[in-house]
Design a protein around this motif. Sequence first.
Motif, short mmCIF file in Angstrom:
data_model
loop_
_atom_site.label_atom_id
_atom_site.label_comp_id
_atom_site.label_asym_id
_atom_site.label_seq_id
_atom_site.Cartn_x
_atom_site.Cartn_y
_atom_site.Cartn_z
N VAL A 84 0.83 -1.20 0.00
CA VAL A 84 0.00 0.00 0.00
C VAL A 84 0.86 1.25 0.00
O VAL A 84 0.59 2.23 -0.70
CB VAL A 84 -0.95 0.00 1.21
N ALA A 85 1.95 1.24 0.78
CA ALA A 85 2.84 2.40 0.83
C ALA A 85 3.47 2.66 -0.53
O ALA A 85 3.56 3.81 -0.98
CB ALA A 85 3.92 2.18 1.89
N ALA A 86 3.88 1.60 -1.21
CA ALA A 86 4.47 1.75 -2.54
C ALA A 86 3.44 2.26 -3.53
O ALA A 86 3.74 3.09 -4.40
CB ALA A 86 5.06 0.42 -3.00
N ALA A 87 2.21 1.75 -3.40
CA ALA A 87 1.15 2.18 -4.31
C ALA A 87 0.83 3.65 -4.13
O ALA A 87 0.60 4.39 -5.10
CB ALA A 87 -0.11 1.34 -4.07
N ALA A 88 0.83 4.11 -2.88
CA ALA A 88 0.52 5.51 -2.61
C ALA A 88 1.55 6.45 -3.22
O ALA A 88 1.24 7.60 -3.56
CB ALA A 88 0.43 5.73 -1.11
N ALA A 89 2.78 5.96 -3.36
CA ALA A 89 3.84 6.79 -3.91
C ALA A 89 3.92 6.74 -5.44
O ALA A 89 4.70 7.45 -6.05
CB ALA A 89 5.18 6.37 -3.32
N ALA A 90 3.12 5.90 -6.05
CA ALA A 90 3.23 5.67 -7.50
C ALA A 90 2.24 6.46 -8.33
O ALA A 90 2.17 6.28 -9.54
CB ALA A 90 3.06 4.17 -7.78
N GLY A 91 1.47 7.37 -7.73
CA GLY A 91 0.50 8.15 -8.49
C GLY A 91 -0.83 7.43 -8.60
O GLY A 91 -1.00 6.30 -8.13
N LEU A 92 -1.82 8.10 -9.25
CA LEU A 92 -3.17 7.56 -9.35
C LEU A 92 -3.42 6.93 -10.71
O LEU A 92 -2.97 7.45 -11.73
CB LEU A 92 -4.19 8.68 -9.11
N PRO A 93 -4.16 5.84 -10.75
CA PRO A 93 -4.53 5.24 -12.04
C PRO A 93 -5.55 6.11 -12.77
O PRO A 93 -6.28 6.88 -12.14
CB PRO A 93 -5.13 3.89 -11.65
N VAL A 94 -5.62 5.97 -14.08
CA VAL A 94 -6.55 6.75 -14.89
C VAL A 94 -7.99 6.46 -14.47
O VAL A 94 -8.38 5.32 -14.29
CB VAL A 94 -6.37 6.42 -16.38
N GLY A 95 -8.77 7.54 -14.30
CA GLY A 95 -10.19 7.38 -14.00
C GLY A 95 -10.50 7.07 -12.56
O GLY A 95 -11.64 6.75 -12.23
N CYS A 96 -9.51 7.19 -11.67
CA CYS A 96 -9.72 6.87 -10.26
C CYS A 96 -9.24 8.03 -9.39
O CYS A 96 -8.08 8.44 -9.50
CB CYS A 96 -8.98 5.60 -9.86
N SER A 97 -10.12 8.54 -8.56
CA SER A 97 -9.75 9.59 -7.62
C SER A 97 -9.00 8.98 -6.44
O SER A 97 -9.02 7.76 -6.23
CB SER A 97 -10.99 10.32 -7.13
N ALA A 98 -8.38 9.84 -5.65
CA ALA A 98 -7.67 9.35 -4.47
C ALA A 98 -8.59 8.60 -3.51
O ALA A 98 -8.22 7.52 -3.01
CB ALA A 98 -6.97 10.52 -3.76
N PRO A 99 -9.81 9.11 -3.22
CA PRO A 99 -10.71 8.36 -2.33
C PRO A 99 -11.06 6.97 -2.88
O PRO A 99 -11.18 6.01 -2.11
CB PRO A 99 -11.96 9.25 -2.24
N VAL A 100 -11.25 6.87 -4.20
CA VAL A 100 -11.55 5.57 -4.81
C VAL A 100 -10.37 4.61 -4.62
O VAL A 100 -10.54 3.44 -4.24
CB VAL A 100 -11.89 5.71 -6.30
N VAL A 101 -9.17 5.10 -4.88
CA VAL A 101 -7.97 4.26 -4.74
C VAL A 101 -7.83 3.79 -3.29
O VAL A 101 -7.57 2.61 -3.03
CB VAL A 101 -6.72 5.02 -5.19
N ILE A 102 -8.01 4.71 -2.36
CA ILE A 102 -7.88 4.35 -0.95
C ILE A 102 -8.93 3.31 -0.56
O ILE A 102 -8.63 2.32 0.13
CB ILE A 102 -8.01 5.60 -0.06
#
Length: 223
Positions: A157-175
């Motif tokens: 999760v920590a690595a994912a948070a540092a890698a930016g957001l996927p297309v079409g997904c807001s930060a709340p969605v990713v979290i």
Amino acid sequence: MLTDREQKLVGWVRTHKVATQRQVQHQFQVCHMTVFRALKKYGYYTSYNHNGRYYTLADVPQFDEWGLWAYRDIRFSRAGTLLETLGTLVTQAPAGLTVSELEERLQTPVANLLSRLVQHGRLACQRLSGHHVVYLSPVAEQGQRQWTQREQDRRTVAAAAAAGLPVGCSAPVVIAVLRQMLVAPDETPEQWARELQRQGQPVTAGQVRHVREHYGLEKNRPQ
């Protein structure tokens, strides 16, 4: 074998899906023991919330993969009581479970009961960052496997948070997606999306896949 009156009683409970002891007694003008005998003969569950006031017949619940079922705000568990449910959920979780993860799933406060289970040796716990802890199996080998998986998931999760957001997904969605993947790591994107939608979060299975692919989590997740 149920008597005629017991069959009517059971049929009435089935029609209503859930009922309290008092409601059944009032409907049929019978005593507590008459209701209890009929339910015991047929098989029943009591709710793990509302102080166990509600009953449902054994073949009514459609339990989910966690062994849980809800009718409106009345909740039942295949494991039985809330104490038994907590023990079952924690020991079956690949990375153990925290208070917030359990309360999100069970929709009822559990912190005090978890402390009691630890005191009685029925669960173990390890401290996470801050004041948070993760609850684990009391069996040393299994608990260690859960802790190792929890640490691995935390790093992911920590690595994912540092890698930016996927297309079409807001930060709340990713979290929300990453949290759900931690809570139920063996589920599919469709199951994760359905659960998040049930919680009131408009997340699609496609967005779940985008998150998974963007952060390279496919290898450790079911297809």
